[in-house]
Scaffold this motif. Structure first.
Motif, PDB file in Angstrom:
ATOM      1  N   SER A   1      40.801  54.255  53.825  1.00 15.07           N
ATOM      2  CA  SER A   1      39.798  53.633  52.961  1.00 15.07           C
ATOM      3  C   SER A   1      40.480  52.859  51.846  1.00 15.07           C
ATOM      4  N   THR A   2      39.839  51.767  51.403  1.00 15.33           N
ATOM      5  CA  THR A   2      40.331  51.009  50.257  1.00 15.33           C
ATOM      6  C   THR A   2      39.148  50.692  49.346  1.00 15.33           C
ATOM      7  N   THR A   3      39.444  50.165  48.171  1.00 14.04           N
ATOM      8  CA  THR A   3      38.394  49.724  47.245  1.00 14.04           C
ATOM      9  C   THR A   3      38.215  48.204  47.310  1.00 14.04           C
ATOM     10  N   ILE A   4      38.678  47.592  48.402  1.00 10.74           N
ATOM     11  CA  ILE A   4      38.655  46.141  48.552  1.00 10.74           C
ATOM     12  C   ILE A   4      37.434  45.724  49.366  1.00 10.74           C
ATOM     13  N   ASN A   5      36.721  44.712  48.908  1.00 11.15           N
ATOM     14  CA  ASN A   5      35.583  44.185  49.657  1.00 11.15           C
ATOM     15  C   ASN A   5      36.048  43.501  50.941  1.00 11.15           C
ATOM     16  N   HIS A   6      35.182  43.538  51.939  1.00 14.04           N
ATOM     17  CA  HIS A   6      35.480  42.944  53.240  1.00 14.04           C
ATOM     18  C   HIS A   6      35.933  41.492  53.100  1.00 14.04           C
ATOM     19  N   GLY A   7      35.218  40.711  52.300  1.00 10.06           N
ATOM     20  CA  GLY A   7      35.507  39.292  52.163  1.00 10.06           C
ATOM     21  C   GLY A   7      36.699  38.963  51.293  1.00 10.06           C
ATOM     22  N   GLN A   8      37.328  39.991  50.712  1.00  5.20           N
ATOM     23  CA  GLN A   8      38.478  39.778  49.841  1.00  5.20           C
ATOM     24  C   GLN A   8      39.798  40.106  50.532  1.00  5.20           C
ATOM     25  N   MET A   9      39.759  40.276  51.848  1.00  7.06           N
ATOM     26  CA  MET A   9      40.974  40.642  52.561  1.00  7.06           C
ATOM     27  C   MET A   9      41.781  39.438  53.037  1.00  7.06           C
ATOM     28  N   ASP A  10      41.316  38.225  52.701  1.00  3.93           N
ATOM     29  CA  ASP A  10      42.120  37.042  52.967  1.00  3.93           C
ATOM     30  C   ASP A  10      42.697  36.546  51.650  1.00  3.93           C
ATOM     31  N   ASN A  11      43.017  35.261  51.559  1.00  7.67           N
ATOM     32  CA  ASN A  11      43.655  34.742  50.343  1.00  7.67           C
ATOM     33  C   ASN A  11      42.756  34.766  49.113  1.00  7.67           C
ATOM     34  N   LYS A  12      41.473  35.068  49.285  1.00  7.71           N
ATOM     35  CA  LYS A  12      40.566  35.139  48.137  1.00  7.71           C
ATOM     36  C   LYS A  12      40.776  36.388  47.305  1.00  7.71           C
ATOM     37  N   GLY A  13      41.458  37.365  47.834  1.00  6.63           N
ATOM     38  CA  GLY A  13      41.663  38.616  47.111  1.00  6.63           C
ATOM     39  C   GLY A  13      42.510  38.423  45.866  1.00  6.63           C
ATOM     40  N   SER A  14      42.400  39.369  44.956  1.00  4.58           N
ATOM     41  CA  SER A  14      43.222  39.333  43.745  1.00  4.58           C
ATOM     42  C   SER A  14      44.671  39.666  44.103  1.00  4.58           C
ATOM     43  N   ASP A  15      45.583  39.402  43.166  1.00  7.24           N
ATOM     44  CA  ASP A  15      46.986  39.735  43.402  1.00  7.24           C
ATOM     45  C   ASP A  15      47.151  41.228  43.678  1.00  7.24           C
ATOM     46  N   GLU A  16      46.405  42.039  42.953  1.00  8.18           N
ATOM     47  CA  GLU A  16      46.483  43.490  43.157  1.00  8.18           C
ATOM     48  C   GLU A  16      45.985  43.878  44.547  1.00  8.18           C
ATOM     49  N   GLU A  17      44.887  43.267  44.983  1.00  9.94           N
ATOM     50  CA  GLU A  17      44.350  43.562  46.316  1.00  9.94           C
ATOM     51  C   GLU A  17      45.313  43.106  47.407  1.00  9.94           C
ATOM     52  N   LYS A  18      45.903  41.944  47.236  1.00  9.50           N
ATOM     53  CA  LYS A  18      46.871  41.459  48.221  1.00  9.50           C
ATOM     54  C   LYS A  18      48.075  42.386  48.301  1.00  9.50           C
ATOM     55  N   LYS A  19      48.547  42.847  47.151  1.00 14.62           N
ATOM     56  CA  LYS A  19      49.685  43.765  47.155  1.00 14.62           C
ATOM     57  C   LYS A  19      49.326  45.073  47.851  1.00 14.62           C
ATOM     58  N   THR A  20      48.124  45.574  47.603  1.00 16.70           N
ATOM     59  CA  THR A  20      47.685  46.812  48.258  1.00 16.70           C
ATOM     60  C   THR A  20      47.708  46.658  49.770  1.00 16.70           C
ATOM     61  N   LEU A  21      47.153  45.571  50.268  1.00 13.53           N
ATOM     62  CA  LEU A  21      47.106  45.353  51.715  1.00 13.53           C
ATOM     63  C   LEU A  21      48.507  45.142  52.277  1.00 13.53           C
ATOM     64  N   ASN A  22      49.324  44.343  51.596  1.00 12.84           N
ATOM     65  CA  ASN A  22      50.704  44.147  52.055  1.00 12.84           C
ATOM     66  C   ASN A  22      51.458  45.469  52.121  1.00 12.84           C
ATOM     67  N   ASP A  23      51.293  46.302  51.087  1.00  9.14           N
ATOM     68  CA  ASP A  23      52.011  47.571  51.040  1.00  9.14           C
ATOM     69  C   ASP A  23      51.598  48.496  52.188  1.00  9.14           C
ATOM     70  N   PHE A  24      50.299  48.550  52.466  1.00  8.22           N
ATOM     71  CA  PHE A  24      49.842  49.387  53.583  1.00  8.22           C
ATOM     72  C   PHE A  24      50.404  48.872  54.912  1.00  8.22           C
ATOM     73  N   VAL A  25      50.315  47.565  55.136  1.00  2.00           N
ATOM     74  CA  VAL A  25      50.791  47.003  56.400  1.00  2.00           C
ATOM     75  C   VAL A  25      52.287  47.247  56.569  1.00  2.00           C
ATOM     76  N   LEU A  26      53.059  47.017  55.539  1.00  2.00           N
ATOM     77  CA  LEU A  26      54.509  47.248  55.637  1.00  2.00           C
ATOM     78  C   LEU A  26      54.817  48.726  55.860  1.00  2.00           C
ATOM     79  N   LYS A  27      54.052  49.596  55.248  1.00  2.85           N
ATOM     80  CA  LYS A  27      54.233  51.029  55.467  1.00  2.85           C
ATOM     81  C   LYS A  27      53.989  51.376  56.945  1.00  2.85           C
TER      82      LYS A  27
END
Length: 256
Positions: A225-251
């Motif tokens: 689970s994340t606190t990120i909205n569905h529509g914010q998972m592309d480049n529209k996301g905030s820097d913090e949201e992008k880092k969260t997604l990048n960190d999970f994927v790299l993990k």
């Protein structure tokens, strides 16, 4: 002739964020190169535009892994294979050969939004699955040195549904599946490929899409689970949201 391709452009990019060590990719910040081309699947009379995000280096990266990224629905306007560059560029900077497929063409029918979506959207997901298979087969011809035994599929929303269908249909070709809030196509209930899914905080998945707790334990499937909205998972996301997604994927990519 089975296919043609046209080089559109090549742009060097530079990524400066931190790296994650894994078994197959040396941890370093590579300069990133972007190339685009268009394949043509003669059997389906279909163009398949792709973007290659890859490390710019004179040295061969041993056991270089492939990641195929699949975008969410973009209403057939095109250019969707660029709008997740926060992730595709990051992956390339980590040493992965990252392929982003443009699944929608302006001549395609629009994605259905009514009735049984799991049924009426299945042909669209199948088209995406066929695109993925074609791209993999062409890459094997032109880049046989890449590590096809550890291929990872990533997809957001409708692209995650395509990736999930492909993993169900061709489990022998996929090492890891990472979906970002796919909502309609059920995830494989298998240990191989390894399955991970990142969930938004605003849209639930359809019944049966996600494995239950028993299935998650049995097949070692990760439902995060994340606190990120569905529509914010592309480049529209905030820097913090992008880092969260990048960190999970790299993990997930680093896990053995």
């Amino acid at each position: 002739m089975k296919y043609f391709f046209a080089i559109l452009f090549s742009i060097p990019l530079f990524i400066t964020s931190c790296t994650v060590q894994n078994k197959h990719t040396e941890s370093r910040n590579y300069e990133v190169k972007l190339d685009t081309l268009t394949f043509f699947d003669q059997s389906r009379k279909r163009k398949i535009p792709v973007a290659f995000y890859h490390p710019k280096t004179n040295k061969k990266i041993p056991n270089q892994q492939i990641i195929i990224f699949n975008h969410g629905y973009g209403f057939n306007k095109g250019g969707d294979y660029f709008v997740y560059s926060y992730l595709t560029e990051k992956l390339a900077s980590e040493g992965y050969f990252t392929v982003s497929i443009q699944h929608e063409l302006i001549t395609d029918r629009l994605l259905p939004t009514e009735v049984n979506l799991q049924r009426v959207r299945r042909p669209f997901w199948q088209n995406g699955s066929d695109n993925i298979l074609f791209v993999i087969n062409e890459l094997k011809k032109t880049k046989p040195e890449l590590d096809y035994k550890h291929l990872t599929l990533i997809g957001h929303s409708n692209g995650g549904d395509m990736a999930a269908l492909f993993a169900n249909q061709h489990p022998n070709l996929v090492y890891k599946l990472i979906t970002m809030d796919n909502r309609r196509m059920f995830l494989p209930r298998t240990s191989i490929p390894k399955v991970y899914t990142l969930r938004s905080d605003d849209y639930p998945a359809d019944e049966g899409v996600l494995p239950n707790e028993m299935e998650q334990k049995k097949y070692h499937i990760t439902v995060q689970s994340t606190t990120i909205n569905h529509g914010q998972m592309d480049n529209k996301g905030s820097d913090e949201e992008k880092k969260t997604l990048n960190d999970f994927v790299l993990k997930y990519l680093a896990e053995q």
